[in-house]
Design a protein around this motif. Sequence first.
Motif, PDB file in Angstrom:
ATOM      1  N   ALA A 243      -1.122  -5.849  13.653  1.00 18.49           N
ATOM      2  CA  ALA A 243      -1.196  -7.264  13.280  1.00 18.49           C
ATOM      3  C   ALA A 243      -0.210  -7.532  12.153  1.00 18.49           C
ATOM      4  O   ALA A 243       0.038  -6.667  11.312  1.00 18.49           O
ATOM      5  N   VAL A 244       0.355  -8.733  12.151  1.00 19.27           N
ATOM      6  CA  VAL A 244       1.254  -9.143  11.077  1.00 19.27           C
ATOM      7  C   VAL A 244       0.398  -9.539   9.878  1.00 19.27           C
ATOM      8  O   VAL A 244      -0.476 -10.400   9.984  1.00 19.27           O
ATOM      9  N   VAL A 245       0.662  -8.891   8.733  1.00 23.09           N
ATOM     10  CA  VAL A 245      -0.092  -9.170   7.520  1.00 23.09           C
ATOM     11  C   VAL A 245       0.538 -10.329   6.762  1.00 23.09           C
ATOM     12  O   VAL A 245      -0.141 -11.282   6.376  1.00 23.09           O
ATOM     13  N   ILE A 246       1.852 -10.261   6.544  1.00 27.38           N
ATOM     14  CA  ILE A 246       2.560 -11.280   5.773  1.00 27.38           C
ATOM     15  C   ILE A 246       4.033 -11.250   6.150  1.00 27.38           C
ATOM     16  O   ILE A 246       4.550 -10.199   6.535  1.00 27.38           O
TER      17      ILE A 246
ATOM     18  N   ALA B 256      -8.122 -11.980   5.951  1.00 26.00           N
ATOM     19  CA  ALA B 256      -8.172 -10.517   5.982  1.00 26.00           C
ATOM     20  C   ALA B 256      -8.997 -10.025   7.165  1.00 26.00           C
ATOM     21  O   ALA B 256      -8.615  -9.063   7.850  1.00 26.00           O
ATOM     22  N   VAL B 257     -10.122 -10.689   7.437  1.00 26.38           N
ATOM     23  CA  VAL B 257     -10.962 -10.303   8.584  1.00 26.38           C
ATOM     24  C   VAL B 257     -10.203 -10.530   9.884  1.00 26.38           C
ATOM     25  O   VAL B 257     -10.221  -9.687  10.788  1.00 26.38           O
ATOM     26  N   ASN B 258      -9.511 -11.670  10.000  1.00 23.77           N
ATOM     27  CA  ASN B 258      -8.739 -11.958  11.219  1.00 23.77           C
ATOM     28  C   ASN B 258      -7.630 -10.936  11.436  1.00 23.77           C
ATOM     29  O   ASN B 258      -7.402 -10.484  12.570  1.00 23.77           O
TER      30      ASN B 258
ATOM     31  N   LEU C  54       0.297  -4.236   9.969  1.00 23.49           N
ATOM     32  CA  LEU C  54      -0.849  -3.340   9.786  1.00 23.49           C
ATOM     33  C   LEU C  54      -1.157  -2.710  11.139  1.00 23.49           C
ATOM     34  O   LEU C  54      -1.292  -3.412  12.143  1.00 23.49           O
ATOM     35  N   HIS C  55      -1.237  -1.381  11.161  1.00 24.74           N
ATOM     36  CA  HIS C  55      -1.532  -0.644  12.399  1.00 24.74           C
ATOM     37  C   HIS C  55      -2.985  -0.206  12.395  1.00 24.74           C
ATOM     38  O   HIS C  55      -3.544   0.134  11.351  1.00 24.74           O
ATOM     39  N   ASN C  56      -3.583  -0.210  13.582  1.00 23.09           N
ATOM     40  CA  ASN C  56      -4.969   0.232  13.709  1.00 23.09           C
ATOM     41  C   ASN C  56      -5.044   1.737  13.473  1.00 23.09           C
ATOM     42  O   ASN C  56      -4.128   2.485  13.829  1.00 23.09           O
ATOM     43  N   ASP C  57      -6.115   2.174  12.833  1.00 24.39           N
ATOM     44  CA  ASP C  57      -6.367   3.611  12.697  1.00 24.39           C
ATOM     45  C   ASP C  57      -7.848   3.872  12.960  1.00 24.39           C
ATOM     46  O   ASP C  57      -8.657   2.960  12.963  1.00 24.39           O
ATOM     47  N   ASN C  58      -8.167   5.109  13.199  1.00 27.32           N
ATOM     48  CA  ASN C  58      -9.545   5.489  13.489  1.00 27.32           C
ATOM     49  C   ASN C  58     -10.223   6.107  12.273  1.00 27.32           C
ATOM     50  O   ASN C  58     -11.265   6.744  12.416  1.00 27.32           O
ATOM     51  N   PHE C  59      -9.668   5.929  11.105  1.00 33.53           N
ATOM     52  CA  PHE C  59     -10.176   6.597   9.914  1.00 33.53           C
ATOM     53  C   PHE C  59     -10.878   5.640   8.946  1.00 33.53           C
ATOM     54  O   PHE C  59     -11.884   6.002   8.349  1.00 33.53           O
ATOM     55  N   ASN C  60     -10.367   4.459   8.774  1.00 32.15           N
ATOM     56  CA  ASN C  60     -10.889   3.526   7.767  1.00 32.15           C
ATOM     57  C   ASN C  60     -11.897   2.551   8.372  1.00 32.15           C
ATOM     58  O   ASN C  60     -11.714   2.087   9.495  1.00 32.15           O
ATOM     59  N   LYS C  61     -12.924   2.254   7.607  1.00 32.48           N
ATOM     60  CA  LYS C  61     -13.921   1.278   8.046  1.00 32.48           C
ATOM     61  C   LYS C  61     -13.328  -0.121   7.932  1.00 32.48           C
ATOM     62  O   LYS C  61     -12.447  -0.381   7.109  1.00 32.48           O
TER      63      LYS C  61
ATOM     64  N   GLY D 222      -4.345   4.107   1.865  1.00 31.73           N
ATOM     65  CA  GLY D 222      -4.775   4.809   3.072  1.00 31.73           C
ATOM     66  C   GLY D 222      -4.653   4.048   4.379  1.00 31.73           C
ATOM     67  O   GLY D 222      -5.148   4.501   5.401  1.00 31.73           O
ATOM     68  N   LEU D 223      -3.992   2.900   4.387  1.00 23.54           N
ATOM     69  CA  LEU D 223      -3.816   2.138   5.621  1.00 23.54           C
ATOM     70  C   LEU D 223      -2.448   2.420   6.222  1.00 23.54           C
ATOM     71  O   LEU D 223      -1.477   2.677   5.506  1.00 23.54           O
ATOM     72  N   LEU D 224      -2.387   2.374   7.550  1.00 23.12           N
ATOM     73  CA  LEU D 224      -1.109   2.555   8.233  1.00 23.12           C
ATOM     74  C   LEU D 224      -0.397   1.201   8.288  1.00 23.12           C
ATOM     75  O   LEU D 224      -0.962   0.219   8.772  1.00 23.12           O
ATOM     76  N   SER D 225       0.836   1.184   7.802  1.00 24.16           N
ATOM     77  CA  SER D 225       1.591  -0.077   7.810  1.00 24.16           C
ATOM     78  C   SER D 225       3.076   0.215   7.936  1.00 24.16           C
ATOM     79  O   SER D 225       3.526   1.329   7.688  1.00 24.16           O
ATOM     80  N   SER D 226       3.806  -0.818   8.332  1.00 19.24           N
ATOM     81  CA  SER D 226       5.255  -0.693   8.465  1.00 19.24           C
ATOM     82  C   SER D 226       5.889  -2.042   8.140  1.00 19.24           C
ATOM     83  O   SER D 226       5.208  -3.059   8.033  1.00 19.24           O
ATOM     84  N   VAL D 227       7.221  -2.032   7.992  1.00 23.97           N
ATOM     85  CA  VAL D 227       7.996  -3.244   7.696  1.00 23.97           C
ATOM     86  C   VAL D 227       9.068  -3.363   8.752  1.00 23.97           C
ATOM     87  O   VAL D 227       9.711  -2.379   9.129  1.00 23.97           O
ATOM     88  N   GLU D 228       9.286  -4.581   9.236  1.00 26.46           N
ATOM     89  CA  GLU D 228      10.367  -4.835  10.195  1.00 26.46           C
ATOM     90  C   GLU D 228      10.920  -6.223   9.973  1.00 26.46           C
ATOM     91  O   GLU D 228      10.203  -7.103   9.455  1.00 26.46           O
ATOM     92  N   PRO D 229      12.180  -6.450  10.345  1.00 31.19           N
ATOM     93  CA  PRO D 229      12.746  -7.792  10.199  1.00 31.19           C
ATOM     94  C   PRO D 229      11.990  -8.772  11.075  1.00 31.19           C
ATOM     95  O   PRO D 229      11.545  -8.441  12.176  1.00 31.19           O
ATOM     96  N   ASP D 230      11.821  -9.974  10.574  1.00 26.72           N
ATOM     97  CA  ASP D 230      11.136 -11.007  11.338  1.00 26.72           C
ATOM     98  C   ASP D 230      12.158 -11.693  12.223  1.00 26.72           C
ATOM     99  O   ASP D 230      12.975 -12.474  11.744  1.00 26.72           O
TER     100      ASP D 230
END
Length: 159
Positions: free
Chosen positions: A126-129, A113-115, A86-93, A147-155
């Motif tokens: 942050a790593v989501v899962i 989720a808060v952490n 999960l990437h930080n963005d300046n758009f979502n609360k 509407g969230l910025l996210s990506s996938v990468e090998p662990d």
Amino acid sequence: MDTTICGRLALAPSTLFSSKSGDKHSLSKGPCLNRGVLMTLSTSAALGKGGGVLDKPIIEKTTPGRESEFDLRKSKKMAPPYRVILHNDNFNKREYVVQVLMKVIPGMTVDNAVNIMQEAHINGMAVVIVCAQADAEQHCMQLRGNGLLSSVEPDGGGC
């Protein structure tokens, strides 16, 4: 007291001794004596357990966790793990990000989720899962669809 088994038919002692002469299960005439297939079992061992019929076999179940890691890998080809970022963005609360994480990720608690949201806000990501590639891609697409910025990468297992 004995139970007589004639072929595949188990007969109780009351049936044997109360049968009429000429009845097909009587001791005086019948297919058992003619064929010589008369067998007796002790009713003390057979009473209460089906009258001489075999008991149901006991099937031993393996407990989860008893198999070795090698056996698990051999039986199931383990896909390499992938992580959803999960990437930080300046758009979502922040509250919205927590709600989406709980909706999209199975078993996600409010605290987790808060952490995750806080870590993404402070560190930029942050790593989501960590899960199989197909699941990671699905979670990533669902996060993006909300509407969230996210990506996938090998662990890689590293930091």
